[in-house]
Scaffold this motif. Sequence first.
Motif, PDB file in Angstrom:
ATOM      1  N   HIS A  60     -40.767 -23.993 -22.274  1.00 56.45           N
ATOM      2  CA  HIS A  60     -40.192 -25.229 -22.823  1.00 56.45           C
ATOM      3  C   HIS A  60     -38.745 -24.983 -23.292  1.00 56.45           C
ATOM      4  CE1 HIS A  60     -39.830 -29.061 -24.843  1.00 56.45           C
ATOM      5  NE2 HIS A  60     -39.509 -28.435 -25.968  1.00 56.45           N
ATOM      6  N   ALA A  61     -38.527 -23.899 -24.018  1.00 57.09           N
ATOM      7  CA  ALA A  61     -37.175 -23.580 -24.498  1.00 57.09           C
ATOM      8  C   ALA A  61     -36.228 -23.351 -23.325  1.00 57.09           C
ATOM      9  CB  ALA A  61     -37.206 -22.351 -25.402  1.00 57.09           C
ATOM     10  N   LYS A  62     -36.700 -22.671 -22.270  1.00 54.00           N
ATOM     11  CA  LYS A  62     -35.861 -22.451 -21.078  1.00 54.00           C
ATOM     12  C   LYS A  62     -35.431 -23.769 -20.462  1.00 54.00           C
ATOM     13  CE  LYS A  62     -38.017 -18.124 -19.628  1.00 54.00           C
ATOM     14  NZ  LYS A  62     -38.755 -17.471 -18.540  1.00 54.00           N
ATOM     15  N   GLU A  63     -36.371 -24.701 -20.347  1.00 52.94           N
ATOM     16  CA  GLU A  63     -36.062 -25.994 -19.734  1.00 52.94           C
ATOM     17  C   GLU A  63     -35.072 -26.788 -20.582  1.00 52.94           C
ATOM     18  OE1 GLU A  63     -39.915 -27.733 -19.192  1.00 52.94           O
ATOM     19  OE2 GLU A  63     -40.476 -26.244 -17.667  1.00 52.94           O
ATOM     20  N   PHE A  69     -27.102 -26.205 -21.220  1.00 52.51           N
ATOM     21  CA  PHE A  69     -26.023 -25.271 -20.905  1.00 52.51           C
ATOM     22  C   PHE A  69     -25.619 -25.205 -19.438  1.00 52.51           C
ATOM     23  CE2 PHE A  69     -27.545 -23.558 -24.968  1.00 52.51           C
ATOM     24  CZ  PHE A  69     -26.334 -23.503 -25.640  1.00 52.51           C
ATOM     25  N   ARG A  70     -26.439 -25.668 -18.520  1.00 49.15           N
ATOM     26  CA  ARG A  70     -26.162 -25.521 -17.090  1.00 49.15           C
ATOM     27  C   ARG A  70     -24.770 -26.058 -16.721  1.00 49.15           C
ATOM     28  NH1 ARG A  70     -30.675 -27.383 -15.619  1.00 49.15           N
ATOM     29  NH2 ARG A  70     -31.691 -25.366 -15.748  1.00 49.15           N
ATOM     30  N   GLY A  71     -24.462 -27.262 -17.100  1.00 46.69           N
ATOM     31  CA  GLY A  71     -23.169 -27.861 -16.767  1.00 46.69           C
ATOM     32  C   GLY A  71     -22.004 -27.127 -17.419  1.00 46.69           C
ATOM     33  N   LYS A  72     -22.168 -26.755 -18.678  1.00 45.64           N
ATOM     34  CA  LYS A  72     -21.107 -26.033 -19.386  1.00 45.64           C
ATOM     35  C   LYS A  72     -20.889 -24.645 -18.779  1.00 45.64           C
ATOM     36  CE  LYS A  72     -19.893 -29.142 -22.240  1.00 45.64           C
ATOM     37  NZ  LYS A  72     -18.583 -29.764 -22.079  1.00 45.64           N
ATOM     38  N   ASN A  73     -21.963 -24.006 -18.342  1.00 45.22           N
ATOM     39  CA  ASN A  73     -21.803 -22.708 -17.688  1.00 45.22           C
ATOM     40  C   ASN A  73     -20.990 -22.851 -16.409  1.00 45.22           C
ATOM     41  OD1 ASN A  73     -23.273 -21.486 -19.703  1.00 45.22           O
ATOM     42  ND2 ASN A  73     -25.158 -21.343 -18.517  1.00 45.22           N
ATOM     43  N   GLU A  74     -21.269 -23.904 -15.638  1.00 43.95           N
ATOM     44  CA  GLU A  74     -20.506 -24.126 -14.402  1.00 43.95           C
ATOM     45  C   GLU A  74     -19.020 -24.349 -14.725  1.00 43.95           C
ATOM     46  OE1 GLU A  74     -21.532 -23.605 -11.330  1.00 43.95           O
ATOM     47  OE2 GLU A  74     -23.511 -23.105 -12.121  1.00 43.95           O
TER      48      GLU A  74
END
Length: 99
Positions: A60-63, A69-74
């Motif tokens: 759950h925490a991973k999702e 963070f996915r967009g910010k990491n990109e």
Amino acid sequence: MQEIYPQKPDFKHDSYDELVQEPSKIIHRIEEFLELKLTGSFPHTNSNETPQKVKVVSQHAKEVLGSVFRGKNEELYKFIQDHPGPYMEQKPFPRFKDV
């Protein structure tokens, strides 16, 4: 820092994974970036082993965190690619791994 080092960027980026796996490489690059010799070491914290210690991130925490963070990491990867740092930077900067 611009006044002191006009030819250098204001920041340095390195991989935490590399810091953990090969701290001497990171220390060497930081010393070159700052143009000084560092003394001391990076302390290892939270090394106490207890039965309550959480060692695995819940699905759950991973999702939840992944979506945050996915967009910010990109954005970060693109920024690093578009603004290469000094020669001692880790290149290519590694992508963050899912845990």
